[in-house]
Design an enzyme around this catalytic site. Structure first.
Site, short mmCIF file in Angstrom:
data_model
loop_
_atom_site.label_atom_id
_atom_site.label_comp_id
_atom_site.label_asym_id
_atom_site.label_seq_id
_atom_site.Cartn_x
_atom_site.Cartn_y
_atom_site.Cartn_z
N ASP A 133 37.94 51.58 41.56
CA ASP A 133 38.54 50.98 40.37
C ASP A 133 38.61 52.03 39.27
OD1 ASP A 133 38.69 47.63 39.55
OD2 ASP A 133 38.98 49.14 37.98
N VAL A 176 44.15 54.14 42.40
CA VAL A 176 44.70 53.94 43.75
C VAL A 176 46.02 54.67 43.96
CG1 VAL A 176 43.58 51.72 44.25
CG2 VAL A 176 45.80 51.73 43.07
N ASN A 208 43.38 45.34 46.96
CA ASN A 208 43.55 44.24 45.99
C ASN A 208 44.08 44.70 44.64
OD1 ASN A 208 42.70 41.55 44.63
ND2 ASN A 208 41.51 43.12 43.55
N TYR A 222 57.53 42.78 39.96
CA TYR A 222 56.36 42.14 40.57
C TYR A 222 56.76 41.45 41.88
CZ TYR A 222 51.88 39.71 40.85
OH TYR A 222 50.65 39.26 41.26
N LYS A 254 55.35 42.67 45.43
CA LYS A 254 54.47 41.79 46.21
C LYS A 254 55.14 41.36 47.51
CE LYS A 254 50.74 41.78 43.73
NZ LYS A 254 49.49 42.35 44.25
N THR A 265 41.79 33.82 35.50
CA THR A 265 41.16 35.12 35.23
C THR A 265 41.15 35.34 33.72
OG1 THR A 265 43.33 36.15 35.43
CG2 THR A 265 41.94 36.19 37.40
N1 LIG Z 1 45.43 36.53 38.52
C1 LIG Z 1 46.36 35.88 39.21
O1 LIG Z 1 46.75 34.76 38.85
C2 LIG Z 1 46.93 36.51 40.45
C3 LIG Z 1 47.76 35.72 41.26
C4 LIG Z 1 48.28 36.27 42.43
C5 LIG Z 1 47.99 37.58 42.77
N2 LIG Z 1 47.20 38.32 41.95
C6 LIG Z 1 46.92 39.69 42.38
O2 LIG Z 1 45.53 39.82 42.54
C7 LIG Z 1 45.14 41.17 42.31
C8 LIG Z 1 44.02 41.20 41.29
O3 LIG Z 1 44.50 40.58 40.11
P1 LIG Z 1 43.53 40.09 38.94
O4 LIG Z 1 44.22 38.97 38.26
O5 LIG Z 1 42.17 39.92 39.45
O6 LIG Z 1 43.66 41.34 37.97
P2 LIG Z 1 42.59 42.09 37.02
O7 LIG Z 1 43.42 42.84 36.05
O8 LIG Z 1 41.55 41.13 36.51
O9 LIG Z 1 41.87 43.10 38.02
C9 LIG Z 1 42.57 44.17 38.60
C10 LIG Z 1 41.60 45.30 38.81
O10 LIG Z 1 42.34 46.36 39.40
C11 LIG Z 1 42.04 47.56 38.71
N3 LIG Z 1 43.20 48.45 38.78
C12 LIG Z 1 44.44 48.23 38.27
N4 LIG Z 1 45.21 49.30 38.51
C13 LIG Z 1 44.45 50.20 39.17
C14 LIG Z 1 44.69 51.50 39.68
N5 LIG Z 1 45.88 52.11 39.53
N6 LIG Z 1 43.69 52.14 40.31
C15 LIG Z 1 42.46 51.56 40.44
N7 LIG Z 1 42.18 50.33 39.96
C16 LIG Z 1 43.16 49.66 39.34
C17 LIG Z 1 41.74 47.15 37.28
O11 LIG Z 1 40.96 48.13 36.61
C18 LIG Z 1 40.99 45.84 37.50
O12 LIG Z 1 39.61 46.06 37.65
C19 LIG Z 1 46.41 41.90 41.88
O13 LIG Z 1 46.97 42.54 43.00
C20 LIG Z 1 47.29 40.77 41.40
O14 LIG Z 1 48.66 41.10 41.49
C21 LIG Z 1 46.66 37.83 40.80
#
Ligand SMILES: NC(=O)c1ccc[n+]([C@@H]2O[C@H](COP(=O)([O-])OP(=O)(O)OC[C@H]3O[C@@H](n4cnc5c(N)ncnc54)[C@H](O)[C@@H]3O)[C@@H](O)[C@H]2O)c1
Length: 255
Positions: A43, A65, A91, A156, A160, A191
């Site tokens: 992260d 990443v 993720n 997005y 995705k 979240t």
């Molecule tokens: N929150 C939602 O409603 C939701 C719904 C569907 C899918 N998602 C997907 O779930 C995943 C997590 O989402 P979330 O809501 O928990 O987000 P979040 O922002 O709370 O967490 C994402 C994490 O990824 C890390 N991150 C982001 N870019 C990065 C990079 N380039 N290198 C390393 N780390 C990186 C961030 O520092 C953070 O800790 C994502 O892929 C998101 O698209 C989220």
């Protein structure tokens, strides 16, 4: 912390979780570590160490990443600390909400870079190490918007959809090497990010709840449970699947 019973295929294994320091990823880190999986979180959040400090079986590789060297270093750290990586949860991802005519090339590249390049680099490094071992389980975080579309989310939705496609393409390529690849497609998950948007009046969580047949948002630990099932031996014959964790969102086609 309440000890949970060991789960076949999680206890004693080694997992690498990208974006494992916040939101859904942090719930995954906790769920796996509490089940006896040794976890390395990749992260870029400077608070990542603090987020997992209370977990015995977790370590942090600080990095991005989208940087091949950072991804490789995270796998190296996992192998040094805990042994070969059995489970990879790709993720990390970013959201983007912008009318397409206002989306410039830089914005498009940004979402493709994290959501597609980042997943590619993670699974590529995973495959390089898992193929010689002849085993592995990879779970990608897609989204309902990797299955259906919404306006003003072009980058997005496209990224995705690519993640969902990657699960299928890799599953059929790597099945003969004993590697399973599946994706989860969460709906709107409660979240800090969503709650912040609500607080700033940029999102109506009530409307999202009403649009969801189950009438509520998804909780992060519920997404983590499905990821744990897909990563574990309990889902042995499943590969190439995009599993909705969405309260019925993508099944719904009425008004
Ligand atoms: N929150 C939602 O409603 C939701 C719904 C569907 C899918 N998602 C997907 O779930 C995943 C997590 O989402 P979330 O809501 O928990 O987000 P979040 O922002 O709370 O967490 C994402 C994490 O990824 C890390 N991150 C982001 N870019 C990065 C990079 N380039 N290198 C390393 N780390 C990186 C961030 O520092 C953070 O800790 C994502 O892929 C998101 O698209 C989220």
């Amino acid at each position: 912390m309440t000890a949970r019973p060991p789960v076949k295929g999680l206890d004693g294994r080694c997992a690498l979780i990208t974006g494992g320091a916040s939101g859904i990823g942090l719930a995954m880190t906790r769920t796996f570590a509490e089940r006896g999986t040794r976890v390395v979180v990749l992260d870029q959040d400077p608070h990542a160490e603090a987020a997992v400090r209370d977990l015995e079986n977790a370590a942090v590789a600080f990095g991005n990443v989208t940087e091949p060297a950072d991804v490789k270093a995270a796998f190296d750290l996992a192998e040094r600390r805990f042994g070969p990586v059995d489970i990879v949860l790709a993720n990390a991802g970013i959201s983007q909400n912008c009318p397409t005519l206002d989306l410039d090339f830089e914005g498009w590249r940004r979402v493709m870079s994290v959501n597609l390049d980042g997943v590619f680099l993670t699974v590529h490094e995973a495959g390089r190490r898992m193929v010689p071992l002849g085993r592995g389980s990879i779970v990608l975080t897609s989204s309902i918007y990797g299955v259906v579309a919404a306006p003003e989310r072009l980058g997005y939705v496209v990224s995705k959809s690519g993640v969902s496609a990657m699960a299928k393409a890799l599953a059929v390529e790597w099945a003969r090497h004993g590697i399973r690849v599946n994706a989860i497609a969460p709906g709107y998950v409660r979240t800090p990010f969503l709650e912040d948007l609500q607080a700033r009046g940029r999102l109506d969580l009530g409307a999202l709840e009403r649009r969801t047949p189950m009438g509520r948002l998804i909780e992060t630990h519920e997404v983590a449970e499905v990821a744990a099932f897909l990563a574990s031996d309990a889902s042995g014959p499943m590969t190439g699947q995009v599993v909705g964790v969405d309260g019925g969102w993508t099944a719904y086609g009425y008004i």
